[in-house]
Design an enzyme around this catalytic site. Structure first.
Site, PDB file in Angstrom:
ATOM      1  N   CYS A   1      -1.305   5.787   9.106  1.00 60.56           N
ATOM      2  CA  CYS A   1      -1.682   4.519   8.473  1.00 60.56           C
ATOM      3  C   CYS A   1      -2.821   4.816   7.524  1.00 60.56           C
ATOM      4  O   CYS A   1      -2.802   5.838   6.837  1.00 60.56           O
ATOM      5  CB  CYS A   1      -2.060   3.488   9.540  1.00 60.56           C
ATOM      6  SG  CYS A   1      -3.456   3.992  10.576  1.00 60.56           S
TER       7      CYS A   1
ATOM      8  N   ARG B   1       0.839  -1.200   0.000  1.00 59.45           N
ATOM      9  CA  ARG B   1       0.000   0.000   0.000  1.00 59.45           C
ATOM     10  C   ARG B   1       0.876   1.254   0.000  1.00 59.45           C
ATOM     11  O   ARG B   1       0.581   2.229  -0.693  1.00 59.45           O
ATOM     12  CB  ARG B   1      -0.931   0.011   1.213  1.00 59.45           C
ATOM     13  CG  ARG B   1      -2.018  -1.048   1.154  1.00 59.45           C
ATOM     14  CD  ARG B   1      -2.970  -0.949   2.345  1.00 59.45           C
ATOM     15  NE  ARG B   1      -3.800   0.255   2.275  1.00 59.45           N
ATOM     16  CZ  ARG B   1      -4.566   0.675   3.269  1.00 59.45           C
ATOM     17  NH1 ARG B   1      -4.598   0.005   4.420  1.00 59.45           N
ATOM     18  NH2 ARG B   1      -5.312   1.755   3.134  1.00 59.45           N
TER      19      ARG B   1
END
Length: 276
Positions: free
Chosen positions: A231, A175
């Site tokens: 995050c 990611r």
């Protein structure tokens, strides 16, 4: 104080004259609600806390799990029995992410003593800990939040920290690199951020690695001086802030994280591996 507590230590503390307040924060993104799991079996005396309803505000431009209204958060913690003069222990189903979000919220809001059960509920049952069913009444607490006891970042602060200090991206490496993005509309990372997947802070059983190993890991990432973490939505990043605390390194949490950053088309996006 070590921000972690083992199952053995918790069993001893729970049998003491002043047992800690226990918060069950079981949560799984996209999974079944945690309350039925809590009612089916939880650590005796624990109160259930809903991450999305009580540890975050409504999703929107500030991200999927922005800070909740402070007064609403305080009321939720009092309903869960949180007292200003009593230690709090949070736990979840084993990943530690939701428990770490509860830990960070309470510490940020000024509670002096909060720890996370290392390994969560599986560690408790593996150690022979009993479970209770149902939803017993909880005595009202008296905790009143005083926000700002732990540092936090907004989007501008995160961008600035990535330039002058160390900003860690706690998501999975793919990611970060922008190879996949299963949740947010844009793939990639904040320019200047370093990839530091939070799952690398724990062993196979979900328990945190020893403080010395964590300190070595973060030293290899240059995590000294000003350090921040983000995050996807400020949950797994709280877990990394907790790991940094175990290693003795204070760090700020970018609560809005990638879900906020990527929703603003004016924010730059980087892809690919971090510079060697």
């Amino acid at each position: 104080m070590n921000p972690l507590i083992t199952a053995v230590e918790l069993m001893s503390a729970s049998a003491g004259a002043q047992p800690p307040v226990l918060l069950d924060v079981r949560y799984q993104m996209g999974g079944p609600p945690g309350r039925p799991q809590y009612e089916a079996g939880h650590i005796p005396g624990a109160a259930y806390v809903d991450l999305e309803a009580e540890l975050a505000g409504p999703a929107g431009k500030q991200g999927r799990h922005p800070l909740p209204d402070v007064e609403a958060f305080g009321a939720a913690m009092r309903r869960a029995g949180v007292r200003s003069d009593r230690e709090v222990v949070t736990y979840d189903g084993g990943t530690g992410w939701a428990a770490a979000r509860a830990w960070w919220m309470l510490r940020w809001a000024g509670h002096y003593s909060v720890r996370v059960l290392d390994g969560g509920l599986p560690a408790w049952t593996a150690g022979g800990g009993a479970l209770a069913a149902g939803a017993p009444p909880v005595a009202e607490g008296d905790f009143v939040p005083a926000p700002g006891a732990l540092p936090s970042l907004d989007a501008d602060g995160a961008a600035a920290l990535a330039r002058r200090g160390v900003l860690l991206d706690a998501r999975a490496g793919e990611r970060y690199r922008g190879e996949t993005e299963p949740i947010d509309a844009v793939a990639g990372h904040i320019p200047g951020a370093l990839s530091a997947p939070t799952m690398e802070n724990v062993a196979e059983d979900g328990r945190f690695r020893p403080a010395e190993e964590l300190a070595e890991r973060f030293a290899g990432l240059g995590a000294r001086g000003e350090v921040g973490v983000y995050c996807g939505s400020g949950v797994s990043a709280a877990h990394e802030v907790l790991a940094l605390a175990v290693a003795g390194i204070p760090a700020a949490l970018y609560v809005g994280s990638w879900s906020e950053w990527s929703s603003d088309g004016s924010r730059p996006v980087a892809t690919g591996p971090q510079p060697g």
